[in-house]
Structures are given as C-alpha cells and as structure tokens.
Design an enzyme around this catalytic site. Structure first.
Site, PDB file in Angstrom:
ATOM      1  N   ASP A 162       0.842  -1.207   0.000  1.00 56.55           N
ATOM      2  CA  ASP A 162       0.000   0.000   0.000  1.00 56.55           C
ATOM      3  C   ASP A 162       0.875   1.254   0.000  1.00 56.55           C
ATOM      4  OD1 ASP A 162      -1.775  -2.044   0.749  1.00 56.55           O
ATOM      5  OD2 ASP A 162      -2.828  -0.800   2.218  1.00 56.55           O
ATOM      6  N   GLY A 191       1.888  -2.472  -5.495  1.00 53.15           N
ATOM      7  CA  GLY A 191       1.194  -3.745  -5.647  1.00 53.15           C
ATOM      8  C   GLY A 191      -0.110  -3.848  -4.871  1.00 53.15           C
ATOM      9  N   ASP A 192      -0.554  -2.746  -4.252  1.00 52.55           N
ATOM     10  CA  ASP A 192      -1.829  -2.821  -3.513  1.00 52.55           C
ATOM     11  C   ASP A 192      -2.508  -1.453  -3.592  1.00 52.55           C
ATOM     12  OD1 ASP A 192      -3.899  -3.530  -1.612  1.00 52.55           O
ATOM     13  OD2 ASP A 192      -2.602  -5.122  -0.896  1.00 52.55           O
ATOM     14  N   ASP A 193      -3.425  -1.160  -2.657  1.00 54.60           N
ATOM     15  CA  ASP A 193      -4.119   0.127  -2.714  1.00 54.60           C
ATOM     16  C   ASP A 193      -3.107   1.275  -2.655  1.00 54.60           C
ATOM     17  OD1 ASP A 193      -6.640  -1.135  -2.701  1.00 54.60           O
ATOM     18  OD2 ASP A 193      -6.636  -1.236  -0.507  1.00 54.60           O
ATOM     19  N   THR A 250      -2.347   0.773 -10.007  1.00 49.26           N
ATOM     20  CA  THR A 250      -2.298  -0.449  -9.217  1.00 49.26           C
ATOM     21  C   THR A 250      -2.989  -1.544 -10.007  1.00 49.26           C
ATOM     22  OG1 THR A 250      -3.103  -1.582  -7.245  1.00 49.26           O
ATOM     23  CG2 THR A 250      -4.310   0.402  -7.916  1.00 49.26           C
TER      24      THR A 250
END
Ligand SMILES: *[C@@H]1O[C@H](CO)[C@@H](O)[C@H](O)[C@H]1NC(C)=O
Ligand SMILES: *[C@@H]1O[C@H](CO)[C@@H](O)[C@H](O)[C@H]1NC(C)=O
Ligand SMILES: *[C@@H]1O[C@H](CO)[C@@H](O)[C@H](O)[C@H]1NC(C)=O
Ligand SMILES: *[C@@H]1O[C@H](CO)[C@@H](O)[C@H](O)[C@H]1NC(C)=O
Ligand SMILES: *[C@@H]1O[C@H](CO)[C@@H](O)[C@H](O)[C@H]1NC(C)=O
Ligand SMILES: *[C@@H]1O[C@H](CO)[C@@H](O)[C@H](O)[C@H]1NC(C)=O
Ligand SMILES: *[C@@H]1O[C@H](CO)[C@@H](O)[C@H](O)[C@H]1NC(C)=O
Ligand SMILES: *[C@@H]1O[C@H](CO)[C@@H](O)[C@H](O)[C@H]1NC(C)=O
Length: 465
Positions: free
Chosen positions: A229, A249-251, A282
């Site tokens: 994140d 790789g995330d929010d 993302t």
C-alpha cells in the site's frame, strides 16, 4: 426537436442553479506547511556512518538522534543525510526533528529481518495484520511525537522489500511485515520531496495521528509486490496528501480505522482526509480505498484532481458484517481514468476477520458518498456496487460521470440506494432517481461542510503550522 432540447437545457440550468453549484476545496488548503528552519544541524557522517551500501548504520542513526534530542526544546534539529547508500535497521525519530535526505541520498533497509525488531500489535487491530502477535517495527518509526519532518532534495527511502515478499510468499515469517515509515500517536508531521521504494509492506502509515501532510512523494514498488500500500491514514485526522505519484502492488491510498471488535473498542475514527492531485496505478487493487479496516469510522474524505491508469479499480469501499463503524461524507471529484477494470467498487462482504470473536451483528453504516466529474477511457465495468443485505449503503450520489465502457454490463448494484445525474452509461436502477433538484440534501456536498468548518478545524490546523 430543436425547441425541446433548448427547453431541456434551460430546465437543466435552472435546476442546477436552484441547488447551487457543488464547490470543492481550494487547492491551497494543504500548502500552508511552513518549514521551520531548525537552528541545529548535524550530518550522519559525524556519527561514524558509512554510505557504502554494506556497512550497517543503525547505531549511527540512533546515536545521532539521541544527540539531537538535547536540541528539541531549542527549536529542534536537523539530521542531514548526504549522497550515499546508508544501510540501516529500524530507528526511532524524536519531536522537533527534521530528517533531511539530500539529492542521491538513499536510506536502505537492512535485508536481515532481525534488524527490524518486533513490537506490540496496534490496540485497534488486536494482533498483527498478517499474523497473530507482534509485528516488525517500521524502518523509520516515531511514537508520541510533535513536529516531525521527513524531507529533502528528492532522496530515497528504499526498503529492499523483495526479501520480505519472498518470506511472505513462502509463509516462513513469524510476524507481520514492517512498514517503511510509521508514526504513531503523533501530531504535526510532514513527509515531502522524497521517493519511497520497495517497502516490505505498507509504505507510509500514520496511525492515531493528527495534522499529517504528505506532499510531493513518489512511491514505487512492483505491481505484483504483496500489500505494498502507498499511504494508509489509520485512525488519524487532518491528513493532507498532495501532488503524489504512487505505483505499487496494492491500494495506493487506503484510509483505515481499526479492525472489527478491536477497532470498535478503540473507537478512533479517521476524519478530514484531503487528497489533491494524485496520480497512480495499481494492477490488483484500488487507487483510493476506504477499509477494509474501518471499525472506528471514516468520514470527511475529500479527493480531487485524480488520475489513475492501468489499474484494477479507482474508488473502492471495503467492509463487512463484524466491522461496525461507518463510512460517511466522502466526496470525490475531477477524476480521469484510463484502462481501469472497475471504476467504482463497493464490497459489503469483504470478510477477513482478525479472529472468530467478531460480532456478526456489528453492521457498518455506509452513507453519503458523492462521486462527480469523472471521465474514463477503456473501462471494463463502470461500477460493481455491493452493499450488505439488510444494511443498504445509502445516499450514494453520482454526477457527471462519462465512462467509455467496453463490456456489455456496466453497472451492477445490490443493496445500495442513491441518485444520479448525467451518468453514462446510465447508472443501475437503485441509483437512477435524479439528484437535482429534489435530492440535493440527501447527497453529500462540500458547500455546506465548507461553511461550517472553515473557521474551526481547518483554521486551527493551518494556524498550528
Ligand atoms: C525532484 O523531483 C521532482 C519530480 O521528479 C522534479 O520535478 C524536481 O526537479 C526534482 N528536484 C531536484 C532538485 O532534483
Ligand atoms: C523462503 O524464502 C527465503 C527468501 O527467499 C529463502 O531464503 C528461504 O529458503 C525460503 N524458504 C522456503 C521454505 O522456501
Ligand atoms: C520541496 O522541494 C521544492 C523544490 O523542488 C521546494 O520548493 C519545496 O519547498 C519543498 N517542499 C517541501 C514541503 O519540502
Ligand atoms: C482536474 O484534475 C486534473 C489533474 O488530474 C487537473 O489538471 C485539472 O486542472 C483539474 N480540473 C479542474 C477543473 O480542476
Ligand atoms: C471508446 O473506446 C473505443 C475503443 O477504445 C473507441 O473506439 C471509441 O472511440 C471510444 N469512444 C469514445 C466516445 O471515446
Ligand atoms: C451482478 O452481480 C451478481 C451478484 O454478484 C451476479 O450474480 C450477476 O451475474 C451480476 N450481473 C452482471 C450483469 O454482472
Ligand atoms: C448540500 O447539502 C445540504 C444539506 O446537507 C443541502 O441543503 C444543500 O441544498 C446541498 N447543496 C447542493 C448544491 O446540493
Ligand atoms: C465563522 O466565523 C464567523 C465570523 O467570525 C461567525 O459569524 C460564524 O458563526 C463562524 N461559523 C462557525 C460555524 O463557527
């Protein structure tokens, strides 16, 4: 024909006027962060640090900051990090400190997990986010501080997270992975003009904080790196995030406030979260997410001038029975999307509980979510909006949203209620009723909020800087 459309046009203008225009925050609101000049300054090299990328400098950082503590009541101090690759384990900041990374300065996180000691879980989570028990301490950590600045001339904080991602993937970790920066129970925090690279876990985590500004930062991690994140304001208020580029790789931004029964008991909301001029991507998650941990409540989230590309989702609310809490008064405007799978996604049954002691009857209250002025190209689905059966998400308002949707199903809604105007493709049935003029007051808008809070909260926030 001509006459009819003119008439429609006139009526449209009239109804808009009778409601008044929806104003947004002036973008100057977060700019007031005057950097105090610190009267004292030392370089990390004065404490024996070696910037060769190999020598471990944890002690040098700790000693330098211990020394600078004696200037905390004399206007504070600056720790200067010159060009070089400064390998270190976790270290703690102090109040009235500026950590300054010069051009080509890189603070490198040690690849030995033992250099990241294990600390207690957060009370609002009851356990580590990934594993029961404690969690590794962030690379740069601070607790109970005031007036902390992490900035410089485009230096880099590199977590060298790939070792942690492998350990996570092969399930050999004993504790939850660490963040790059975590500030806990602190006020007056500025993080600016830096690049964050390859965090083991979330990048920037202000938790139980007030008056946090994150400005002009670049946050990068591989699109498939697990849970990297970007910025996660958590049980924090008066947070301003401006002019950031995030690709992880995330929010990219995830606004949180504690997890199920632990978050409910702790009861500290996230409120007044301002996001201006965010760009990012993302592949697996959302540009701006709220939740899934939102048990202390999330309100007054104002995001504008946003651009997301090559992304899975743009705006996402994640919650579940058991979370309790609320998400209300969210306002997103002026968003440009390119190549996004699901523009707006609400998930009411996210699951993912800390343990089996959660109360399934603790239902979250989701209301007054306004999204307006959105344009999107190459969008797979406009919205997948799933509330909770028996606990509708209400007063969802969509206005002036034009998406070029490639699939045949654009909106799919269940257990949601709200209104829409000028939405293409046309919104789903539960949102089809028009906002203007009769449902203006059901929709969250900023004109009202601005008037009531202009001279209070916001004034105080600005003055304190
Ligand atoms: C810092 O980075 C920003 C964005 O990449 C760039 O616009 C700016 O010129 C850089 N500043 C310096 C002093 O290198
Ligand atoms: C897990 O990953 C780490 C880091 O790549 C490696 O050193 C270790 O041998 C792996 N363990 C297993 C059981 O695969
Ligand atoms: C960031 O750097 C720019 C120059 O690139 C400078 O004008 C600005 O004051 C810095 N901002 C902060 C908040 O440090
Ligand atoms: C909308 O946001 C973009 C940045 O994504 C900005 O360039 C543009 O000026 C904004 N438009 C308005 C009307 O504020
Ligand atoms: C929508 O996207 C398609 C495929 O990219 C393109 O051919 C079409 O011109 C776009 N329509 C509009 C209105 O932009
Ligand atoms: C809409 O969602 C429901 C439940 O997830 C699903 O059964 C249905 O197939 C979806 N419809 C479309 C058109 O995607
Ligand atoms: C904003 O909301 C208030 C009530 O919360 C309502 O009275 C007002 O008409 C709304 N304004 C607009 C422009 O919709
Ligand atoms: C804001 O300030 C004005 C002038 O000082 C005052 O009249 C008004 O009541 C204040 N509003 C609130 C909500 O406190």
């Amino acid at each position: 024909m001509r006459r009819t459309s003119t008439l429609v046009g006139v009526l449209l203008v009239l109804t808009l006027i009778s409601c008044g225009p929806w104003r947004v925050w002036s973008s100057s609101l977060c700019k007031q962060t005057n950097l105090e000049v610190r009267p004292h300054s030392v370089s990390i090299t004065e404490f024996g640090a070696v910037g060769d990328g190999v020598t471990l400098n944890t002690k040098a950082f700790q000693n330098a900051i211990f020394y600078l503590n004696s200037f905390a009541d004399k206007g504070g101090a600056k720790l200067f990090v010159p060009a070089g690759r400064w390998l270190t384990g976790s270290f703690d900041l102090i109040s009235h400190l500026t950590l300054w990374l010069d051009k080509d300065a890189v603070i490198l996180g040690s690849t030995n997990p033992d250099d990241w000691p294990v600390v207690d879980p957060l009370p609002s989570y009851g356990r580590g986010r990934e594993l029961p028990g404690g969690r590794h301490k962030s690379l740069i950590y601070g607790q109970d501080l005031t007036d902390v600045v992490i900035t410089g001339n485009n230096g880099t904080i590199d977590g060298q997270g790939s070792i942690w991602w492998s350990l996570f993937r092969n399930k050999t970790l004993d504790y939850t992975r660490p963040h790059l920066v975590e500030l806990m129970n602190s006020a007056g925090v500025l993080i600016s003009n830096l690049t964050f690279l390859d965090s083991p876990f979330w990048n920037i985590h202000p938790v139980y904080c007030s008056q946090v500004t994150v400005k002009k930062v670049k946050i990068l991690a591989p699109l498939d790196s697990p849970n990297t994140d970007g910025i996660d304001p958590d049980s924090s208020d008066n947070v301003c995030i401006e002019d950031c580029y995030i690709s992880t790789g995330d929010d990219l931004i995830a606004i949180k406030s504690g997890w199920d029964e632990y978050g409910i008991a702790f009861g500290r909301p996230s409120t007044n979260i301002i996001i201006n001029r965010l760009t990012g991507r993302t592949a697996t998650s959302a540009g701006i997410a709220i939740g899934s941990e939102m048990s202390g409540g999330v309100s007054e989230v104002h995001a504008q001038d946003i651009r997301f590309f090559d992304s899975y989702s743009a705006i996402r609310i994640k919650t579940s029975p058991g979370r309790g809490g609320y998400v209300r008064n969210v306002f997103v405007s002026n968003m440009t999307l390119e190549n996004v799978d699901i523009a707006i996604r609400f998930t009411g049954t996210y699951g993912d509980h800390p343990d089996d002691k959660f109360d399934p009857n603790a239902l979250p209250l989701i209301e007054k979510i306004t999204i307006k002025d959105v344009i999107g190209q190459n969008i797979k689905r406009a919205g997948l909006l799933e509330g909770i059966e028996g606990d509708n998400f209400v007063n969802i308002c969509l206005s002036n949203i034009i998406l070029n949707v490639s699939s045949s199903y654009s909106w799919n809604c269940s257990n949601v209620q709200g209104y829409s105007d000028f939405v293409s493709p046309e919104a789903c049935k539960p949102l089809k009723e028009r906002i203007f003029p009769e449902h203006c007051s059901d929709c969250y808008n900023l004109s009202n909020h601005l008037q009531s809070s202009n001279n209070q909260t916001r004034g105080a926030w600005l003055l304190s800087w």
